[in-house]
Enzyme design. Sequence first.
Site, short mmCIF file in Angstrom:
data_model
loop_
_atom_site.label_atom_id
_atom_site.label_comp_id
_atom_site.label_asym_id
_atom_site.label_seq_id
_atom_site.Cartn_x
_atom_site.Cartn_y
_atom_site.Cartn_z
N LYS A 238 0.90 -1.21 -0.01
CA LYS A 238 0.11 0.04 0.07
C LYS A 238 0.70 1.30 0.21
O LYS A 238 1.13 1.73 1.04
CB LYS A 238 -0.92 -0.14 1.36
CG LYS A 238 -2.17 0.85 0.97
CD LYS A 238 -3.21 0.41 2.07
CE LYS A 238 -4.42 1.46 2.21
NZ LYS A 238 -5.11 1.78 1.17
N1 PMP Z 1 -7.81 -2.18 -2.98
C1 PMP Z 1 -7.38 -0.99 -2.74
C2 PMP Z 1 -6.70 -0.37 -4.19
C3 PMP Z 1 -7.41 -0.16 -1.72
O1 PMP Z 1 -6.88 1.07 -1.69
C4 PMP Z 1 -8.12 -0.71 -0.50
C5 PMP Z 1 -8.33 0.14 0.65
N2 PMP Z 1 -7.15 0.15 1.53
C6 PMP Z 1 -9.07 -1.82 -0.64
C7 PMP Z 1 -8.61 -2.63 -1.80
C8 PMP Z 1 -9.34 -2.71 0.46
O2 PMP Z 1 -8.59 -2.87 1.65
P1 PMP Z 1 -8.86 -2.91 3.15
O3 PMP Z 1 -10.07 -4.01 3.08
O4 PMP Z 1 -7.66 -3.52 3.66
O5 PMP Z 1 -9.06 -1.50 3.25
#
Ligand code: PMP
Length: 309
Positions: free
Chosen positions: A161
């Site tokens: 991320k």
């Molecule tokens: N895909 C992307 C590109 C994201 O930015 C997010 C948000 N973090 C998610 C999926 C979902 O991840 P999470 O459930 O860990 O927030």
Amino acid sequence: MSFEEMDVDTIWMDGEFVDWDDAQAHILTHSLHYGTGVFEGARCYDTADGPALFRWDEHLDRLFDSAKVLDHDIDHTREEITEATLTLIREQDLASCYIRPLVYYGYNNLGVSPEECPSRTMVACWPWGAYLGEDAIENGVDVMVSSWRKHASSMIPTNVKATGPYLNSMLAGEEARRNGYVEAIVLNKEGKVAEGPGENVFMVNDGEIFTTGLSESILDGITRDTVIELARDLGYTVHDEASIGRGELYTADELFFTGTAAEVTPIRSVDDTEIGNGSRGPITEELQQQFFDLVEGQLGGYDGWFLPV
Ligand code: PMP
């Protein structure tokens, strides 16, 4: 809602609690120019037993994994970052909030190599309700398949991320909003469904649940994992390595997004084609209810996912 309208006054930066207005970085900060930061988005929920961070360990795991890939040497331990976050929530009286930790390369020089730049760490918390709107939770969102493709994990790692790659999310989301949609779905380099700009995608067909696999160039979403586990515990068959073609979106019985910000949001149409009967589907509703019951602390058996404030 802008930060100016929120009742928040403190940010944790590099080990210090600083006034919100003084939480500044130099304009020649490396990560501002090259997108070399790594970050998290987590939530604190106001549960039946008081405020608690949801799946904080998993968010910290992902932050430290992301940092490793971008060669960040985080100057603070998991415990320090956790304590700082809990203090921010307590001191600002935030019963429920969004939590944004960021690790970024700071100020020293502006070669593309960050080698000489210090890794800086900050955490901020603020109130943040339904990401795609209150109405979206109940009635679902209209989405379009973006003309932008998701970068392949061979181009930029998608299990990380990092800040820079959110340019892809920004372009896809803004294209959708310019065209009158609430959000986008982005296909990967092979033309298969990847994810939303900030959400993973789930599909329901004939009572079974499908979500795109990690090899489709998606982020390994923590909400995705939560919903898979909740669904399996309810007795559903979940295919978590699915490869979903664009056409399958239109013919799905139900579709929904998951994400820390978006939580569980139904998708009611794709490219103006109604999904199912064009409203929240019954399995989406059941999983959504289970998810909200969970984060409000009303389901037994998942205590390990909560860190009390
Ligand atoms: N895909 C992307 C590109 C994201 O930015 C997010 C948000 N973090 C998610 C999926 C979902 O991840 P999470 O459930 O860990 O927030």
